[in-house]
Design an enzyme around this catalytic site. Structure first.
Site, PDB file in Angstrom:
ATOM      1  N   ASN A 210      83.676  62.334  21.844  1.00 25.06           N
ATOM      2  CA  ASN A 210      84.087  61.310  20.875  1.00 25.06           C
ATOM      3  C   ASN A 210      85.108  61.906  19.912  1.00 25.06           C
ATOM      4  O   ASN A 210      85.471  63.082  20.029  1.00 25.06           O
ATOM      5  CB  ASN A 210      82.872  60.717  20.147  1.00 25.06           C
ATOM      6  CG  ASN A 210      82.137  61.760  19.338  1.00 25.06           C
ATOM      7  OD1 ASN A 210      82.686  62.314  18.388  1.00 25.06           O
ATOM      8  ND2 ASN A 210      80.901  62.043  19.720  1.00 25.06           N
ATOM      9  N   ASP A 279      74.902  59.378  22.037  1.00 29.10           N
ATOM     10  CA  ASP A 279      73.620  58.691  22.199  1.00 29.10           C
ATOM     11  C   ASP A 279      73.131  58.784  23.642  1.00 29.10           C
ATOM     12  O   ASP A 279      71.935  58.687  23.905  1.00 29.10           O
ATOM     13  CB  ASP A 279      73.769  57.216  21.796  1.00 29.10           C
ATOM     14  CG  ASP A 279      73.965  57.081  20.279  1.00 29.10           C
ATOM     15  OD1 ASP A 279      73.286  57.811  19.542  1.00 29.10           O
ATOM     16  OD2 ASP A 279      74.815  56.268  19.851  1.00 29.10           O
ATOM     17  N   LYS A 289      83.370  69.288  41.157  1.00 28.28           N
ATOM     18  CA  LYS A 289      84.299  68.252  40.694  1.00 28.28           C
ATOM     19  C   LYS A 289      84.178  66.998  41.569  1.00 28.28           C
ATOM     20  O   LYS A 289      84.240  67.098  42.805  1.00 28.28           O
ATOM     21  CB  LYS A 289      85.729  68.797  40.748  1.00 28.28           C
ATOM     22  CG  LYS A 289      86.746  67.836  40.215  1.00 28.28           C
ATOM     23  CD  LYS A 289      88.147  68.415  40.259  1.00 28.28           C
ATOM     24  CE  LYS A 289      89.140  67.349  39.854  1.00 28.28           C
ATOM     25  NZ  LYS A 289      90.513  67.743  40.120  1.00 28.28           N
ATOM     26  N   PRO A 305      67.937  62.537  22.875  1.00 24.76           N
ATOM     27  CA  PRO A 305      66.996  62.482  21.753  1.00 24.76           C
ATOM     28  C   PRO A 305      67.755  62.237  20.458  1.00 24.76           C
ATOM     29  O   PRO A 305      68.916  62.629  20.335  1.00 24.76           O
ATOM     30  CB  PRO A 305      66.350  63.877  21.749  1.00 24.76           C
ATOM     31  CG  PRO A 305      67.249  64.739  22.563  1.00 24.76           C
ATOM     32  CD  PRO A 305      68.016  63.853  23.503  1.00 24.76           C
ATOM     33  N   ASP A 306      67.113  61.583  19.493  1.00 22.25           N
ATOM     34  CA  ASP A 306      67.733  61.369  18.191  1.00 22.25           C
ATOM     35  C   ASP A 306      67.332  62.531  17.280  1.00 22.25           C
ATOM     36  O   ASP A 306      66.196  62.610  16.813  1.00 22.25           O
ATOM     37  CB  ASP A 306      67.290  60.028  17.603  1.00 22.25           C
ATOM     38  CG  ASP A 306      68.110  59.679  16.368  1.00 22.25           C
ATOM     39  OD1 ASP A 306      68.190  60.521  15.452  1.00 22.25           O
ATOM     40  OD2 ASP A 306      68.685  58.580  16.342  1.00 22.25           O
ATOM     41  N   ILE A 307      68.277  63.432  17.052  1.00 23.59           N
ATOM     42  CA  ILE A 307      67.980  64.680  16.327  1.00 23.59           C
ATOM     43  C   ILE A 307      67.545  64.374  14.896  1.00 23.59           C
ATOM     44  O   ILE A 307      66.571  64.931  14.381  1.00 23.59           O
ATOM     45  CB  ILE A 307      69.227  65.593  16.316  1.00 23.59           C
ATOM     46  CG1 ILE A 307      69.687  65.875  17.742  1.00 23.59           C
ATOM     47  CG2 ILE A 307      68.940  66.891  15.563  1.00 23.59           C
ATOM     48  CD1 ILE A 307      71.055  66.528  17.850  1.00 23.59           C
ATOM     49  N   PHE A 323      74.193  60.288   8.392  1.00 24.31           N
ATOM     50  CA  PHE A 323      75.459  59.578   8.240  1.00 24.31           C
ATOM     51  C   PHE A 323      75.362  58.324   9.096  1.00 24.31           C
ATOM     52  O   PHE A 323      74.648  58.316  10.104  1.00 24.31           O
ATOM     53  CB  PHE A 323      76.636  60.436   8.714  1.00 24.31           C
ATOM     54  CG  PHE A 323      77.304  61.191   7.605  1.00 24.31           C
ATOM     55  CD1 PHE A 323      76.679  62.275   7.017  1.00 24.31           C
ATOM     56  CD2 PHE A 323      78.557  60.803   7.137  1.00 24.31           C
ATOM     57  CE1 PHE A 323      77.282  62.967   5.977  1.00 24.31           C
ATOM     58  CE2 PHE A 323      79.169  61.483   6.101  1.00 24.31           C
ATOM     59  CZ  PHE A 323      78.538  62.565   5.510  1.00 24.31           C
ATOM     60  N   LYS A 337      69.309  52.083   9.303  1.00 18.17           N
ATOM     61  CA  LYS A 337      69.093  53.467   9.774  1.00 18.17           C
ATOM     62  C   LYS A 337      68.296  54.267   8.750  1.00 18.17           C
ATOM     63  O   LYS A 337      67.428  55.066   9.103  1.00 18.17           O
ATOM     64  CB  LYS A 337      70.442  54.169  10.023  1.00 18.17           C
ATOM     65  CG  LYS A 337      71.047  53.778  11.354  1.00 18.17           C
ATOM     66  CD  LYS A 337      72.416  54.393  11.597  1.00 18.17           C
ATOM     67  CE  LYS A 337      73.029  53.765  12.842  1.00 18.17           C
ATOM     68  NZ  LYS A 337      74.406  54.055  13.059  1.00 18.17           N
ATOM     69  N   LYS A 341      64.802  55.480  10.268  1.00 15.82           N
ATOM     70  CA  LYS A 341      64.676  56.933  10.510  1.00 15.82           C
ATOM     71  C   LYS A 341      63.955  57.628   9.353  1.00 15.82           C
ATOM     72  O   LYS A 341      63.843  58.833   9.343  1.00 15.82           O
ATOM     73  CB  LYS A 341      66.068  57.540  10.731  1.00 15.82           C
ATOM     74  CG  LYS A 341      66.822  56.935  11.918  1.00 15.82           C
ATOM     75  CD  LYS A 341      68.045  57.755  12.312  1.00 15.82           C
ATOM     76  CE  LYS A 341      68.840  57.051  13.409  1.00 15.82           C
ATOM     77  NZ  LYS A 341      69.822  57.904  14.079  1.00 15.82           N
TER      78      LYS A 341
HETATM   79  O1  PMT Z   1      84.245  64.828  12.141  1.00 15.20           O
HETATM   80  P1  PMT Z   1      85.248  63.976  11.377  1.00 15.20           P
HETATM   81  O2  PMT Z   1      86.485  63.695  12.174  1.00 15.20           O
HETATM   82  O3  PMT Z   1      85.526  64.532  10.010  1.00 15.20           O
HETATM   83  O4  PMT Z   1      84.565  62.524  11.160  1.00 15.20           O
HETATM   84  C1  PMT Z   1      83.457  62.387  10.331  1.00 15.20           C
HETATM   85  C2  PMT Z   1      82.410  61.404  10.917  1.00 15.20           C
HETATM   86  C3  PMT Z   1      83.012  59.999  10.990  1.00 15.20           C
HETATM   87  C4  PMT Z   1      81.975  61.869  12.312  1.00 15.20           C
HETATM   88  C5  PMT Z   1      81.169  61.447   9.953  1.00 15.20           C
HETATM   89  O5  PMT Z   1      81.587  61.028   8.662  1.00 15.20           O
HETATM   90  C6  PMT Z   1      80.047  60.564  10.438  1.00 15.20           C
HETATM   91  O6  PMT Z   1      79.977  59.377  10.201  1.00 15.20           O
HETATM   92  N1  PMT Z   1      79.088  61.180  11.209  1.00 15.20           N
HETATM   93  C7  PMT Z   1      77.984  60.463  11.881  1.00 15.20           C
HETATM   94  C8  PMT Z   1      78.491  59.922  13.190  1.00 15.20           C
HETATM   95  C9  PMT Z   1      77.407  59.195  13.971  1.00 15.20           C
HETATM   96  O7  PMT Z   1      77.062  59.617  15.016  1.00 15.20           O
HETATM   97  O8  PMT Z   1      76.892  58.163  13.353  1.00 15.20           O
HETATM   98  P2  PMT Z   1      75.715  57.210  13.997  1.00 15.20           P
HETATM   99  O9  PMT Z   1      75.700  56.038  13.083  1.00 15.20           O
HETATM  100  O10 PMT Z   1      75.950  56.966  15.444  1.00 15.20           O
HETATM  101  O11 PMT Z   1      74.413  58.109  13.841  1.00 15.20           O
HETATM  102  C10 PMT Z   1      73.566  58.017  12.710  1.00 15.20           C
HETATM  103  C11 PMT Z   1      72.995  59.357  12.366  1.00 15.20           C
HETATM  104  O12 PMT Z   1      72.122  59.811  13.403  1.00 15.20           O
HETATM  105  C12 PMT Z   1      74.006  60.469  12.169  1.00 15.20           C
HETATM  106  O13 PMT Z   1      73.571  61.253  11.052  1.00 15.20           O
HETATM  107  C13 PMT Z   1      73.923  61.278  13.452  1.00 15.20           C
HETATM  108  O14 PMT Z   1      74.211  62.675  13.235  1.00 15.20           O
HETATM  109  C14 PMT Z   1      72.476  61.086  13.848  1.00 15.20           C
HETATM  110  N2  PMT Z   1      72.223  61.124  15.296  1.00 15.20           N
HETATM  111  C15 PMT Z   1      72.751  60.180  16.111  1.00 15.20           C
HETATM  112  C16 PMT Z   1      72.441  60.201  17.454  1.00 15.20           C
HETATM  113  C17 PMT Z   1      71.602  61.227  17.952  1.00 15.20           C
HETATM  114  N3  PMT Z   1      71.314  61.282  19.249  1.00 15.20           N
HETATM  115  N4  PMT Z   1      71.106  62.140  17.127  1.00 15.20           N
HETATM  116  C18 PMT Z   1      71.386  62.108  15.808  1.00 15.20           C
HETATM  117  O15 PMT Z   1      70.928  62.979  15.064  1.00 15.20           O
END
Ligand code: PMT
Length: 399
Positions: A210, A279, A289, A305-307, A323, A337, A341
């Site tokens: 991503n 995700d 390949k 898994p959702d860390i 975030f 969220k 969470k």
């Molecule tokens: O890296 P940059 O270019 O500076 O950009 C910054 C950013 C946009 C990546 C950052 O500001 C940001 O928003 N990070 C979270 C991105 C994200 O995955 O968001 P989400 O809404 O999909 O996930 C919610 C939260 O769950 C996040 O804290 C994520 O780390 C966490 N997560 C998500 C999926 C997963 N399998 N495990 C997780 O821990």
């Protein structure tokens, strides 16, 4: 006790438009308990008057290197010995050049040469001057000479341009000065930050990734370090230099990030999940390949898994910050969220073309159970400091 209480700060003001912020900076440093003396260059005196700085510092302002009055009072040697920290704010491109080349031809440069105190600069200049090869060469020299560099921030500038080169705001500079005395808001705390994307392999040459550049997470790790914390940064694949003083663990996939985060948070006080974790991952990555011998190709994906949820569910959980990156209904999704969470705090940002990902700037809304706070568009470094200050305040309130 405040880290700046009774500390002697020698503030050097050089000749740029940001010198107009110097009186506010003096006031904020004094509010934090510091004793401030000001040295003004000739060029700076064209932007801000000695009288103003004398009034706000409560001390005579020093300007001349060679003056009978100075030598019988506070000459450059006395000022150099008096200082616990020298801060040059604003530091112009010209002053950085003179500092990098060892000049001592005016009072401020001579103080910098003569003092054994730590020296910090807050650069402020037009974006073109900041990017200029000579400025960047001088900057590298200053960093090699152990000069602390505070900023600059990016944003709109007095000259009408937009870019890097704005001086940090007075309160940010005060926080950075306090951190130099080893007692920042997170002193003695352990902080784990995740940053960047994860790459989920489809075959040995292709992956699902991503647009996360890691900049937001790296800035948070740096801000936590500046606030005195012991910091571990778990990072996906990015092209950024390691933040100084931070333990960096590199991973590639979500599963690797999960293992690294769960082992690092076992002894942590704070976890900030900034990483854009995939995700889903391919259910069965190919060992070789994949050949283009079919008209269509399906790759089965399974949930990762959702860390963040796993950290929040730990029996001995750290203060857990997530975030939320959304393209629409940002606040509603973020609050969901936060609740689902069971987080202590979530930072919501809008992502899309030129927003959130890959940029130097961002804007955040911080949400917690029962409240929220807007952090307006600013550099990721400035936002990271504000986020860390908010986390520290909530952590202390919790006891
Ligand atoms: O890296 P940059 O270019 O500076 O950009 C910054 C950013 C946009 C990546 C950052 O500001 C940001 O928003 N990070 C979270 C991105 C994200 O995955 O968001 P989400 O809404 O999909 O996930 C919610 C939260 O769950 C996040 O804290 C994520 O780390 C966490 N997560 C998500 C999926 C997963 N399998 N495990 C997780 O821990």
């Amino acid at each position: 006790m405040n880290a700046l209480a009774n500390k002697h700060i020698l503030l050097g003001v050089t000749g740029g438009i940001a010198a107009y912020k110097a009186p506010e900076l003096v006031r904020r440093l004094r509010d934090a308990g510091a004793d401030v003396r000001v040295v003004l260059t000739d060029a700076a005196a064209a932007f801000v008057t000695p009288l103003t700085l004398q009034a706000v510092s409560g001390r005579p302002v020093h300007q001349a290197l060679l003056s009978a009055e100075a030598e019988s009072g506070m000459g450059h040697i006395e000022l150099a010995r008096w200082a616990d920290l020298i801060l040059i704010a604003p530091a112009t491109a010209d002053f950085m050049a003179r500092l990098a080349h060892g000049f001592a031809d005016d009072l401020l440069a001579a103080c910098c040469r003569a003092s054994r105190a730590p020296l910090a600069i807050a650069p402020a200049m037009n974006a073109g001057m900041w990017e200029n090869a000579a400025t960047q060469r001088n900057l590298r020299q200053l960093v090699d000479d152990a000069v602390r560099v505070f900023g600059p921030a990016s944003g709109s500038q007095a000259c009408g341009e937009v870019g890097e080169g704005r001086m940090l705001e007075p309160l940010e500079l005060v926080a950075l000065c306090a951190a130099q005395f080893g007692a920042g808001a997170l002193a003695g705390r352990r902080v784990v930050v995740s940053a960047g994307p994860t790459f989920e392999d489809i075959d040995p040459v292709r992956f699902i990734g991503n647009r996360s550049s890691g900049r937001m997470g790296y800035a948070i790790a740096q801000a936590a370090r500046e606030a005195g914390a012991e910091v571990t940064l778990v990072t996906g694949p990015v092209a950024l230099a390691d933040p100084s003083g931070v333990a960096v663990q590199r991973v590639r996939s979500a599963l690797q990030m999960r293992d690294a985060v769960l082992s690092a948070v076992a002894t942590a006080d704070v976890y900030v999940g900034t990483a854009a974790v995939a995700d889903y991952r391919p259910a069965a990555p190919a060992g070789r390949k994949i050949k283009k011998d079919r008209d269509a190709l399906s790759v089965e994906l399974i949930r990762n898994p959702d860390i963040l949820s796993e950290v929040a569910a730990l029996q001995r959980r750290p203060f857990t910050v997530g975030f939320a990156a959304e393209t629409d209904d940002v606040l509603a999704y973020a609050r969901r969220k936060l609740d689902d969470k069971r987080l202590d705090l979530i930072a919501a940002n809008t992502v899309g073309a030129g927003l959130g990902f890959e940029t130097d700037d961002n804007a955040l809304t911080l949400l917690w159970p029962g409240g929220q706070r807007e952090l307006a568009r600013a550099s990721k470094a400035a936002l990271a400091r504000a986020l860390i200050a908010e986390i520290a305040e909530r952590l202390h309130a919790r006891g």
